[in-house]
Design an enzyme around this catalytic site. Structure first.
Site, PDB file in Angstrom:
ATOM      1  N   TYR A 125      -1.021  -1.202  10.625  1.00  0.00           N
ATOM      2  CA  TYR A 125      -1.310  -1.332   9.244  1.00  0.00           C
ATOM      3  C   TYR A 125       0.002  -0.711   8.348  1.00  0.00           C
ATOM      4  CZ  TYR A 125      -3.319  -1.277   4.440  1.00  0.00           C
ATOM      5  OH  TYR A 125      -3.878  -1.549   3.245  1.00  0.00           O
ATOM      6  N   SER A 165       0.779  -1.122  -0.141  1.00  0.00           N
ATOM      7  CA  SER A 165       0.077   0.133  -0.059  1.00  0.00           C
ATOM      8  C   SER A 165       0.885   1.251  -0.028  1.00  0.00           C
ATOM      9  CB  SER A 165      -0.757   0.005   1.372  1.00  0.00           C
ATOM     10  OG  SER A 165      -1.440   1.264   1.229  1.00  0.00           O
TER      11      SER A 165
HETATM   12  N1  LIG Z   1      -8.775  -0.815  -0.274  1.00  0.00           N
HETATM   13  C1  LIG Z   1      -7.784   0.109  -0.113  1.00  0.00           C
HETATM   14  O1  LIG Z   1      -7.866   1.195  -0.378  1.00  0.00           O
HETATM   15  C2  LIG Z   1      -6.366  -0.405  -0.195  1.00  0.00           C
HETATM   16  C3  LIG Z   1      -5.269   0.342  -0.221  1.00  0.00           C
HETATM   17  C4  LIG Z   1      -3.896  -0.233  -0.384  1.00  0.00           C
HETATM   18  C5  LIG Z   1      -3.649  -1.604  -0.100  1.00  0.00           C
HETATM   19  N2  LIG Z   1      -4.753  -2.432  -0.010  1.00  0.00           N
HETATM   20  C6  LIG Z   1      -4.533  -3.738   0.237  1.00  0.00           C
HETATM   21  O2  LIG Z   1      -5.190  -4.527  -0.848  1.00  0.00           O
HETATM   22  C7  LIG Z   1      -5.527  -5.830  -0.295  1.00  0.00           C
HETATM   23  C8  LIG Z   1      -7.031  -6.176  -0.426  1.00  0.00           C
HETATM   24  O3  LIG Z   1      -7.807  -5.332   0.316  1.00  0.00           O
HETATM   25  P1  LIG Z   1      -9.344  -4.941   0.109  1.00  0.00           P
HETATM   26  O4  LIG Z   1      -9.246  -3.460   0.232  1.00  0.00           O
HETATM   27  O5  LIG Z   1      -9.569  -5.558  -1.289  1.00  0.00           O
HETATM   28  O6  LIG Z   1     -10.051  -5.274   1.190  1.00  0.00           O
HETATM   29  P2  LIG Z   1     -11.211  -6.502   1.381  1.00  0.00           P
HETATM   30  O7  LIG Z   1     -12.005  -6.513   0.444  1.00  0.00           O
HETATM   31  O8  LIG Z   1     -11.345  -6.600   2.828  1.00  0.00           O
HETATM   32  O9  LIG Z   1     -10.373  -7.807   1.098  1.00  0.00           O
HETATM   33  C9  LIG Z   1      -9.280  -8.530   2.017  1.00  0.00           C
HETATM   34  C10 LIG Z   1      -9.012  -9.873   1.412  1.00  0.00           C
HETATM   35  O10 LIG Z   1      -8.287 -10.385   2.247  1.00  0.00           O
HETATM   36  C11 LIG Z   1      -8.686 -11.677   2.650  1.00  0.00           C
HETATM   37  N3  LIG Z   1      -8.253 -12.291   4.236  1.00  0.00           N
HETATM   38  C12 LIG Z   1      -8.279 -11.448   5.117  1.00  0.00           C
HETATM   39  N4  LIG Z   1      -7.675 -12.005   6.148  1.00  0.00           N
HETATM   40  C13 LIG Z   1      -7.384 -13.288   5.574  1.00  0.00           C
HETATM   41  C14 LIG Z   1      -6.804 -14.463   6.290  1.00  0.00           C
HETATM   42  N5  LIG Z   1      -6.235 -14.544   7.497  1.00  0.00           N
HETATM   43  N6  LIG Z   1      -6.540 -15.495   5.312  1.00  0.00           N
HETATM   44  C15 LIG Z   1      -6.754 -15.617   4.155  1.00  0.00           C
HETATM   45  N7  LIG Z   1      -7.460 -14.203   3.502  1.00  0.00           N
HETATM   46  C16 LIG Z   1      -7.689 -13.152   4.323  1.00  0.00           C
HETATM   47  C17 LIG Z   1     -10.386 -11.635   2.778  1.00  0.00           C
HETATM   48  O11 LIG Z   1     -10.997 -12.927   2.836  1.00  0.00           O
HETATM   49  P3  LIG Z   1     -11.297 -13.587   3.677  1.00  0.00           P
HETATM   50  O12 LIG Z   1     -12.072 -12.834   4.938  1.00  0.00           O
HETATM   51  O13 LIG Z   1     -12.505 -14.480   3.274  1.00  0.00           O
HETATM   52  O14 LIG Z   1     -10.347 -14.511   4.458  1.00  0.00           O
HETATM   53  C18 LIG Z   1     -10.375 -10.650   1.607  1.00  0.00           C
HETATM   54  O15 LIG Z   1     -10.466 -11.573   0.432  1.00  0.00           O
HETATM   55  C19 LIG Z   1      -4.989  -5.701   1.138  1.00  0.00           C
HETATM   56  O16 LIG Z   1      -3.637  -6.260   1.377  1.00  0.00           O
HETATM   57  C20 LIG Z   1      -5.002  -4.293   1.727  1.00  0.00           C
HETATM   58  O17 LIG Z   1      -3.900  -4.005   2.652  1.00  0.00           O
HETATM   59  C21 LIG Z   1      -6.153  -1.928  -0.027  1.00  0.00           C
END
Ligand SMILES: NC(=O)c1ccc[n+]([C@@H]2O[C@H](COP(=O)([O-])OP(=O)(O)OC[C@H]3O[C@@H](n4cnc5c(N)ncnc54)[C@H](OP(=O)(O)O)[C@@H]3O)[C@@H](O)[C@H]2O)c1
Length: 246
Positions: A148, A135
């Protein structure tokens, strides 16, 4: 990398960015496997067109078992996208050690478990791409992001170090740094999220970058420029800029 016909394993694909990337990869002709904990959500992303291999990234044995299923059913992965992530704002003026440990387990140990499951095979084959989702929050300290941001900064360093270590093996490592994306992770945020993009736009930026064999994929452009420049701002000035945030 031409994505057509490639085996792509997306870990953290039950919602948000990972789900959108899995769909985009399938649309570009890849043979896709999806993992996360919620099997029902994975099945609705897969729509019968992807292999569903549920796993908790904090459990190394589960990640290895899922990797073995992907290899047995689709073949060795050409691309592994490590996208699983956890975010919880640290309460102002206090310290939540449990939350800190959870971030370490999901974001950092989870990424390590994914790499552990696929790197030896990729090195032995002399090819493969490991793409890790970090990120822009890893570029600079932000209020409430003590846990985070620390794990995201560590992921950026981990992925860059790995890229350098495996550069002669034929394995490529891509660091993905999104800005704000509208997902389940960010829907809880009560602070402003400048340049917020939709998951589909994020998925296109990620797949475009993967097709161009980028070392780094940072988006959207305005957030990328802002946060890269922010790295040069002196600590005192950075503190003054963000003083109004809490
Ligand atoms: N959204 C943003 O603004 C943003 C910005 C920068 C970076 N990111 C990064 O992008 C990535 C995806 O985030 P997102 O925004 O798409 O959020 P999200 O919709 O909450 O997705 C998170 C994903 O991680 C999985 N996950 C969480 N804990 C897990 C575990 N213990 N084992 C296996 N899977 C797990 C969740 O699946 P389950 O709950 O089904 O396990 C879900 O598929 C993350 O690494 C986040 O830090 C997001």
């Amino acid at each position: 990398m031409d994505l057509g016909g490639r085996v792509a394993w997306v870990v953290g694909a039950s919602s948000g960015i990972g789900a959108a990337v899995a769909r985009e990869l399938a649309a570009r002709g890849a043979r896709v496997a999806v993992s996360a904990r919620r099997a029902d959500r994975l099945a609705s992303v897969a729509e019968g067109r992807m292999l569903v291999a549920p796993a908790d990234v904090t459990d190394r044995a589960q990640v290895h078992a899922a990797a073995a299923r992907v290899e047995a059913e689709l073949g060795p992965p050409d691309l592994v996208l490590l996208c699983a992530g956890h975010w919880q704002q640290m309460p102002a003026g206090t310290w939540d050690a449990d939350s800190f440990e959870r971030h370490l387990q999901v974001n950092l140990v989870g990424m390590s478990n994914g790499i552990d499951a696929v790197l030896p095979g990729m090195v032995a084959r002399g090819r493969g791409v490991i793409a890790g989702v970090a990120s822009v929050a890893g570029y600079r300290g932000l209020p409430g992001a003590e846990a985070y941001g620390a794990t995201k900064a560590a992921q950026i360093n981990l992925l860059e170090s790995l890229r350098l270590s495996v550069r002669r093996s034929g394995v490529h490592v891509t660091t993905i740094c999104p800005g704000f994306v509208r997902t389940e992770m960010t829907e809880v945020n009560e602070f402003p999220m400048p340049f917020l993009v939709e998951p589909d736009e994020a998925a296109r930026a990620i797949c475009d970058g993967l097709e161009r064999d980028r070392n780094e994929i940072v988006f959207p452009t305005r957030m990328a420029v802002l946060m890269k420049l922010a790295r040069f701002v002196p600590a005192g000035a950075w503190a003054r800029v963000l003083a109004s945030r809490r």
